[in-house]
Scaffold this motif. Structure first.
Motif, mmCIF file in Angstrom:
data_model
loop_
_atom_site.group_PDB
_atom_site.id
_atom_site.type_symbol
_atom_site.label_atom_id
_atom_site.label_comp_id
_atom_site.label_asym_id
_atom_site.label_seq_id
_atom_site.Cartn_x
_atom_site.Cartn_y
_atom_site.Cartn_z
ATOM 1 N N LEU A 1 0.843 -1.195 0.000
ATOM 2 C CA LEU A 1 0.000 0.000 0.000
ATOM 3 C C LEU A 1 0.875 1.240 0.000
ATOM 4 O O LEU A 1 2.036 1.208 0.420
ATOM 5 N N THR A 2 0.325 2.348 -0.482
ATOM 6 C CA THR A 2 0.997 3.630 -0.330
ATOM 7 C C THR A 2 0.797 4.108 1.101
ATOM 8 O O THR A 2 -0.038 3.581 1.848
ATOM 9 N N THR A 3 1.564 5.124 1.486
ATOM 10 C CA THR A 3 1.408 5.674 2.834
ATOM 11 C C THR A 3 -0.014 6.150 3.068
ATOM 12 O O THR A 3 -0.617 5.890 4.120
ATOM 13 N N GLU A 4 -0.579 6.855 2.081
ATOM 14 C CA GLU A 4 -1.932 7.392 2.238
ATOM 15 C C GLU A 4 -2.960 6.267 2.322
ATOM 16 O O GLU A 4 -3.895 6.322 3.128
ATOM 17 N N GLU A 5 -2.799 5.223 1.515
ATOM 18 C CA GLU A 5 -3.732 4.096 1.553
ATOM 19 C C GLU A 5 -3.657 3.383 2.900
ATOM 20 O O GLU A 5 -4.684 3.013 3.483
ATOM 21 N N PHE A 6 -2.450 3.195 3.398
ATOM 22 C CA PHE A 6 -2.264 2.524 4.681
ATOM 23 C C PHE A 6 -2.855 3.364 5.807
ATOM 24 O O PHE A 6 -3.538 2.849 6.704
ATOM 25 N N THR A 7 -2.613 4.680 5.759
ATOM 26 C CA THR A 7 -3.131 5.586 6.783
ATOM 27 C C THR A 7 -4.652 5.599 6.794
ATOM 28 O O THR A 7 -5.276 5.561 7.860
ATOM 29 N N LYS A 8 -5.265 5.648 5.616
ATOM 30 C CA LYS A 8 -6.724 5.648 5.538
ATOM 31 C C LYS A 8 -7.308 4.356 6.082
ATOM 32 O O LYS A 8 -8.335 4.364 6.766
ATOM 33 N N ALA A 9 -6.651 3.238 5.798
ATOM 34 C CA ALA A 9 -7.126 1.955 6.318
ATOM 35 C C ALA A 9 -7.072 1.944 7.837
ATOM 36 O O ALA A 9 -7.979 1.421 8.500
ATOM 37 N N LEU A 10 -6.022 2.527 8.408
ATOM 38 C CA LEU A 10 -5.920 2.608 9.862
ATOM 39 C C LEU A 10 -7.016 3.504 10.431
ATOM 40 O O LEU A 10 -7.664 3.158 11.432
ATOM 41 N N GLU A 11 -7.232 4.656 9.802
ATOM 42 C CA GLU A 11 -8.239 5.599 10.299
ATOM 43 C C GLU A 11 -9.632 4.981 10.267
ATOM 44 O O GLU A 11 -10.443 5.222 11.167
ATOM 45 N N GLN A 12 -9.912 4.201 9.252
ATOM 46 C CA GLN A 12 -11.212 3.540 9.168
ATOM 47 C C GLN A 12 -11.403 2.532 10.298
ATOM 48 O O GLN A 12 -12.539 2.178 10.634
ATOM 49 N N SER A 13 -10.316 2.080 10.876
ATOM 50 C CA SER A 13 -10.377 1.138 11.995
ATOM 51 C C SER A 13 -10.158 1.824 13.338
ATOM 52 O O SER A 13 -9.963 1.150 14.356
ATOM 53 N N GLY A 14 -10.156 3.159 13.333
ATOM 54 C CA GLY A 14 -10.083 3.894 14.593
ATOM 55 C C GLY A 14 -8.705 4.269 15.060
ATOM 56 O O GLY A 14 -8.523 4.659 16.220
ATOM 57 N N VAL A 15 -7.688 4.155 14.198
ATOM 58 C CA VAL A 15 -6.319 4.514 14.583
ATOM 59 C C VAL A 15 -5.922 5.808 13.886
ATOM 60 O O VAL A 15 -5.952 5.891 12.653
ATOM 61 N N ALA A 16 -5.564 6.816 14.662
ATOM 62 C CA ALA A 16 -5.191 8.114 14.102
ATOM 63 C C ALA A 16 -3.877 8.017 13.344
ATOM 64 O O ALA A 16 -2.993 7.225 13.698
ATOM 65 N N ARG A 17 -3.730 8.859 12.317
ATOM 66 C CA ARG A 17 -2.498 8.819 11.530
ATOM 67 C C ARG A 17 -1.284 9.201 12.371
ATOM 68 O O ARG A 17 -0.170 8.760 12.122
ATOM 69 N N GLU A 18 -1.519 10.034 13.411
ATOM 70 C CA GLU A 18 -0.410 10.418 14.279
ATOM 71 C C GLU A 18 0.159 9.216 15.036
ATOM 72 O O GLU A 18 1.348 9.158 15.335
#
Length: 412
Positions: A110-127
């Protein structure tokens, strides 16, 4: 009548206002509790929010160490690591940060943005993701900047690691192994898991991981392999093992569709000359179905019918030519995963630990023969690099222990 209606509406409004106040008060209290300190490290704090975020992040990766106590201790260590870097004015460039984030996300294709969005959808902030990666990067830079010039590797150490001292006497090793399948959809989770396993310091812990996660035939024995001449192991693996102390584990080694880890249990000099090999001949028979029960059952059936590599031609008769590959290669030219498995085999023996085609084909790998070679060369630079990394890891552990000893840590 109008007065009665007005009174009823007024009461309802008051009730709603009271309910809203109670709800808002509860939300405010929850928010306040989320950012309440869980631990104080001198003037720094770890908050409940950070603990829950880190736990969620590790759980999504299915990584060990996601229990609350381990997460709290890990965040305390991160505070100390970051402060140590700040105290000496060490900062990551934005380019370096983005490169680290991209490399981590790429493990899941995944790209960084794709990975980050997947995390955010599961409740994990990008920070949370960014902090996890950047702390590791800045600590690595700090250790290298602080200790690299102090790491002096002598020629005698390299000779000893290569088994070149004592008149060329050979070495043999006791090793435990874990090979975890990692098809692309599971790559990020498996890499995080492998990173946790690489921190194992006891044979019992590593063996427990092997029984749970390894795909090799040795999993039933906790990954434990018998005494093996060092020269039979892949050239790329030899210096990594020689750089370990008993009980230590290699860093995760990426191989096709899998990740491998090795723990050194013991090493000894044999008193006999090292036997080197100029060529390895092997055969690989591909069975559709990956690691399904049907494919493994077919592999077992084939294993019962073959004693030498030539027997596989009869098994593959009438099938497409690509289902059977037979090659002779120099040890250093073998695919890394093939080299690892072949090192455990005698001629005529087979392995079914590996897959190809993104896990869709099971590989029945057979060793045909090894061709001996006298005076095979070993890469001294690879040994030097492995020994240097081992010493830097030791400095890293010592510094973190010192920082914890000097800090005032209070748990809430």
């Amino acid at each position: 009548m109008s007065e009665m209606i007005f009174t009823t509406l007024t009461k309802a409004a008051r009730t709603l206002s009271l309910m809203a106040a109670v709800t808002l008060g509860a939300q405010a209290a929850t928010a306040q509790n989320m950012f309440a300190p869980v631990a104080r490290i001198d003037s720094m704090v770890v908050t409940e929010f950070e603990v829950q975020q880190r736990q969620r992040f590790l759980q999504l990766l299915n990584a060990p160490g996601s229990d609350r106590d381990s997460v709290v201790e890990g965040l305390i260590d991160d505070r100390l690591r970051n402060r140590a870097a700040t105290d000496v004015g060490l900062e990551l460039t934005e380019e370096g940060t983005q490169s680290g984030l991209s490399e981590f996300a790429a493990r899941a294709n995944l790209t960084t943005e794709e990975f980050t969005k997947a995390l955010e959808q599961s409740g994990v902030a990008r920070e949370t993701f960014r902090d996890y990666v950047t702390t590791s990067l800045i600590w690595r830079e700090l250790i290298r900047a602080r200790y690299l010039n102090s790491v002096n590797i002598t020629e005698a150490e390299i000779d000893r690691a290569m088994g070149a001292s004592s008149g060329g006497s050979g070495l043999r090793v006791l090793v435990s192994e874990i090979i975890i399948p990692a098809p692309p959809p599971q790559a990020a989770r498996v890499n995080a898991l492998a990173g946790q396993i690489s921190q194992s310091t006891s044979e019992a812990e590593f063996s427990s991981y092997a029984r749970k996660y390894s795909a090799t035939a040795s999993r039933g024995a906790g990954g434990r392999l018998p005494w093996t001449p060092l020269s039979k192991l892949p050239p790329s693996l030899q210096p990594l093992l020689l750089a370990l102390a008993p009980g230590e584990v290699t860093s995760p080694l990426p191989i096709p569709n899998a990740v491998a880890l090795f723990q050194l249990r013991a090493i000894e000099e044999t008193g006999t000359p090292t036997q080197s090999y100029s060529a390895i001949e092997y055969a690989a028979y591909f069975i559709p179905g990956g690691r399904s029960e049907a494919a493994l059952a077919e592999a077992a059936r084939v294993q019962g019918k073959v004693d030498v590599c030539d027997d596989l031609y009869g098994i593959a008769k009438g099938q497409p030519a690509e289902v059977l590959v037979r090659e002779t290669k120099k040890p250093g030219e073998l695919p890394k995963d093939y080299a690892i498995e072949l090192s455990k085999l005698d001629p005529g023996e087979t392995s079914t630990a590996l897959t190809r085609a993104n896990g869709q084909n099971l590989v029945l790998l057979m060793l045909c023969k090894r061709t001996a070679e006298a005076n095979a060369e070993t890469d001294r630079d690879a040994v030097l690099s492995a020994l240097r990394q081992q010493k830097l890891q030791g400095y890293s552990t010592q510094l973190l222990q010192q920082l914890r000893a000097e800090a005032r840590i209070i748990y809430k």
